[in-house]
Design a protein around this motif. Structure first.
Motif, PDB file in Angstrom:
ATOM      1  N   LYS A   1       0.853  -1.181   0.000  1.00 34.63           N
ATOM      2  CA  LYS A   1       0.000   0.000   0.000  1.00 34.63           C
ATOM      3  C   LYS A   1       0.887   1.229   0.000  1.00 34.63           C
ATOM      4  O   LYS A   1       1.892   1.269   0.703  1.00 34.63           O
ATOM      5  CB  LYS A   1      -0.899   0.018   1.235  1.00 34.63           C
ATOM      6  CG  LYS A   1      -1.762  -1.222   1.355  1.00 34.63           C
ATOM      7  CD  LYS A   1      -2.536  -1.223   2.665  1.00 34.63           C
ATOM      8  CE  LYS A   1      -3.194  -2.564   2.924  1.00 34.63           C
ATOM      9  NZ  LYS A   1      -2.336  -3.442   3.749  1.00 34.63           N
ATOM     10  N   ASP A   2       0.502   2.189  -0.792  1.00 37.58           N
ATOM     11  CA  ASP A   2       1.226   3.451  -0.868  1.00 37.58           C
ATOM     12  C   ASP A   2       0.357   4.537  -0.270  1.00 37.58           C
ATOM     13  O   ASP A   2      -0.730   4.808  -0.776  1.00 37.58           O
ATOM     14  CB  ASP A   2       1.496   3.820  -2.339  1.00 37.58           C
ATOM     15  CG  ASP A   2       2.910   3.494  -2.745  1.00 37.58           C
ATOM     16  OD1 ASP A   2       3.782   3.423  -1.848  1.00 37.58           O
ATOM     17  OD2 ASP A   2       3.138   3.305  -3.951  1.00 37.58           O
ATOM     18  N   VAL A   3       0.811   5.178   0.790  1.00 37.83           N
ATOM     19  CA  VAL A   3       0.005   6.231   1.398  1.00 37.83           C
ATOM     20  C   VAL A   3       0.348   7.565   0.746  1.00 37.83           C
ATOM     21  O   VAL A   3       1.519   7.904   0.556  1.00 37.83           O
ATOM     22  CB  VAL A   3       0.250   6.301   2.922  1.00 37.83           C
ATOM     23  CG1 VAL A   3      -0.518   7.462   3.531  1.00 37.83           C
ATOM     24  CG2 VAL A   3      -0.159   4.986   3.570  1.00 37.83           C
ATOM     25  N   VAL A   4      -0.692   8.291   0.359  1.00 33.73           N
ATOM     26  CA  VAL A   4      -0.509   9.586  -0.287  1.00 33.73           C
ATOM     27  C   VAL A   4      -0.903  10.701   0.677  1.00 33.73           C
ATOM     28  O   VAL A   4      -0.311  11.772   0.687  1.00 33.73           O
ATOM     29  CB  VAL A   4      -1.349   9.667  -1.584  1.00 33.73           C
ATOM     30  CG1 VAL A   4      -1.295  11.056  -2.200  1.00 33.73           C
ATOM     31  CG2 VAL A   4      -0.870   8.625  -2.592  1.00 33.73           C
ATOM     32  N   GLU A   5      -1.909  10.447   1.488  1.00 33.12           N
ATOM     33  CA  GLU A   5      -2.452  11.506   2.322  1.00 33.12           C
ATOM     34  C   GLU A   5      -3.011  10.946   3.624  1.00 33.12           C
ATOM     35  O   GLU A   5      -3.583   9.860   3.646  1.00 33.12           O
ATOM     36  CB  GLU A   5      -3.582  12.188   1.520  1.00 33.12           C
ATOM     37  CG  GLU A   5      -4.071  13.482   2.111  1.00 33.12           C
ATOM     38  CD  GLU A   5      -5.127  14.149   1.215  1.00 33.12           C
ATOM     39  OE1 GLU A   5      -5.081  13.950  -0.018  1.00 33.12           O
ATOM     40  OE2 GLU A   5      -5.995  14.828   1.764  1.00 33.12           O
ATOM     41  N   ILE A   6      -2.839  11.713   4.692  1.00 34.41           N
ATOM     42  CA  ILE A   6      -3.442  11.373   5.990  1.00 34.41           C
ATOM     43  C   ILE A   6      -4.735  12.168   6.113  1.00 34.41           C
ATOM     44  O   ILE A   6      -4.772  13.360   5.809  1.00 34.41           O
ATOM     45  CB  ILE A   6      -2.486  11.759   7.143  1.00 34.41           C
ATOM     46  CG1 ILE A   6      -1.156  11.009   7.014  1.00 34.41           C
ATOM     47  CG2 ILE A   6      -3.125  11.491   8.503  1.00 34.41           C
ATOM     48  CD1 ILE A   6      -1.278   9.505   7.062  1.00 34.41           C
ATOM     49  N   TYR A   7      -5.792  11.501   6.517  1.00 26.17           N
ATOM     50  CA  TYR A   7      -7.113  12.127   6.596  1.00 26.17           C
ATOM     51  C   TYR A   7      -7.601  12.017   8.043  1.00 26.17           C
ATOM     52  O   TYR A   7      -8.193  11.013   8.435  1.00 26.17           O
ATOM     53  CB  TYR A   7      -8.054  11.387   5.634  1.00 26.17           C
ATOM     54  CG  TYR A   7      -9.448  11.965   5.487  1.00 26.17           C
ATOM     55  CD1 TYR A   7      -9.725  12.942   4.543  1.00 26.17           C
ATOM     56  CD2 TYR A   7     -10.505  11.478   6.267  1.00 26.17           C
ATOM     57  CE1 TYR A   7     -11.006  13.433   4.379  1.00 26.17           C
ATOM     58  CE2 TYR A   7     -11.797  11.977   6.113  1.00 26.17           C
ATOM     59  CZ  TYR A   7     -12.029  12.950   5.161  1.00 26.17           C
ATOM     60  OH  TYR A   7     -13.312  13.440   5.000  1.00 26.17           O
ATOM     61  N   PRO A   8      -7.297  13.043   8.856  1.00 23.85           N
ATOM     62  CA  PRO A   8      -7.696  12.965  10.266  1.00 23.85           C
ATOM     63  C   PRO A   8      -9.214  13.066  10.398  1.00 23.85           C
ATOM     64  O   PRO A   8      -9.853  13.789   9.636  1.00 23.85           O
ATOM     65  CB  PRO A   8      -7.020  14.182  10.906  1.00 23.85           C
ATOM     66  CG  PRO A   8      -6.162  14.790   9.852  1.00 23.85           C
ATOM     67  CD  PRO A   8      -6.665  14.320   8.534  1.00 23.85           C
ATOM     68  N   ILE A   9      -9.765  12.336  11.302  1.00 22.19           N
ATOM     69  CA  ILE A   9     -11.198  12.437  11.576  1.00 22.19           C
ATOM     70  C   ILE A   9     -11.316  13.029  12.969  1.00 22.19           C
ATOM     71  O   ILE A   9     -10.701  12.546  13.912  1.00 22.19           O
ATOM     72  CB  ILE A   9     -11.881  11.066  11.451  1.00 22.19           C
ATOM     73  CG1 ILE A   9     -11.918  10.713   9.970  1.00 22.19           C
ATOM     74  CG2 ILE A   9     -13.271  11.083  12.073  1.00 22.19           C
ATOM     75  CD1 ILE A   9     -12.559   9.405   9.656  1.00 22.19           C
ATOM     76  N   SER A  10     -12.057  14.074  13.054  1.00 23.99           N
ATOM     77  CA  SER A  10     -12.146  14.792  14.318  1.00 23.99           C
ATOM     78  C   SER A  10     -12.799  13.931  15.377  1.00 23.99           C
ATOM     79  O   SER A  10     -13.731  13.191  15.106  1.00 23.99           O
ATOM     80  CB  SER A  10     -12.950  16.074  14.133  1.00 23.99           C
ATOM     81  OG  SER A  10     -13.142  16.661  15.386  1.00 23.99           O
ATOM     82  N   ASN A  11     -12.284  14.043  16.560  1.00 25.09           N
ATOM     83  CA  ASN A  11     -12.884  13.328  17.663  1.00 25.09           C
ATOM     84  C   ASN A  11     -13.623  14.265  18.607  1.00 25.09           C
ATOM     85  O   ASN A  11     -13.838  13.939  19.762  1.00 25.09           O
ATOM     86  CB  ASN A  11     -11.828  12.548  18.429  1.00 25.09           C
ATOM     87  CG  ASN A  11     -11.797  11.111  17.972  1.00 25.09           C
ATOM     88  OD1 ASN A  11     -12.550  10.744  17.077  1.00 25.09           O
ATOM     89  ND2 ASN A  11     -10.949  10.316  18.562  1.00 25.09           N
ATOM     90  N   ALA A  12     -13.964  15.438  18.102  1.00 29.61           N
ATOM     91  CA  ALA A  12     -14.676  16.404  18.936  1.00 29.61           C
ATOM     92  C   ALA A  12     -16.109  15.934  19.124  1.00 29.61           C
ATOM     93  O   ALA A  12     -17.017  16.328  18.417  1.00 29.61           O
ATOM     94  CB  ALA A  12     -14.646  17.774  18.288  1.00 29.61           C
TER      95      ALA A  12
END
Ligand code: ZN
Length: 144
Positions: A38-49
């Motif tokens: 797997k090649d990671v291109v981008e990190i996509y944070p998901i808010s935990n608020a």
């Protein structure tokens, strides 16, 4: 094997430190290579608020959040290749809860955040029969 840059790894660590003492979670977007890597291109944070009660519940990711991430990924010609979350003051090993709520084919990165500092970070893949996780190698490119 999952290929990521040092910057992407520190993004995950920083997200874990930011959300401490709660768990953070997010997605890794990229491409599934033909050789199974797997090649990671981008990190996509998901808010935990979320509400306090929800924060105390142990969860990975809600299906609607995963769907939103998948939609965003498709719009950028990427796939969701994995999920990450933190274990505040706990080992970077998936829990039984994580196993029960995991999907095959994805990589699962778990980062330990000890007293507010990210330490151990490991990647895992679930066996197709869903019985357990196996550790996956992280191939990390040096910073340019
Ligand atoms: Zn977990």
């Amino acid at each position: 094997m999952i290929a990521m840059t040092e910057d992407q790894l520190s993004e995950i660590r920083q997200h874990g430190e930011r959300d401490y003492p709660f768990e953070c979670c997010g997605l890794m977007l990229g491409r599934f290579e033909r050789n199974g890597h797997k090649d990671v291109v981008e990190i996509y944070p998901i808010s935990n608020a979320r509400e306090e009660e929800a924060k105390r519940n142990r969860f990975l990711i809600r299906p609607e959040e995963l769907m939103r991430g998948e939609k965003y990924a498709r719009g950028n010609n990427l796939d969701v290749v994995g999920l990450y979350h933190s274990h505040p003051d706990d080992r970077a090993v998936p829990s039984q809860y994580d196993l029960e709520h995991a999907w095959p084919t994805y990589s699962y990165i778990v980062v330990t955040v000890e007293k507010g500092r990210a330490t151990d970070l490991r990647s895992w893949e679930m066996e197709p029969d869903r019985t357990r996780f196996n550790e996956e190698g992280i191939m990390s490119e040096a910073r340019a």
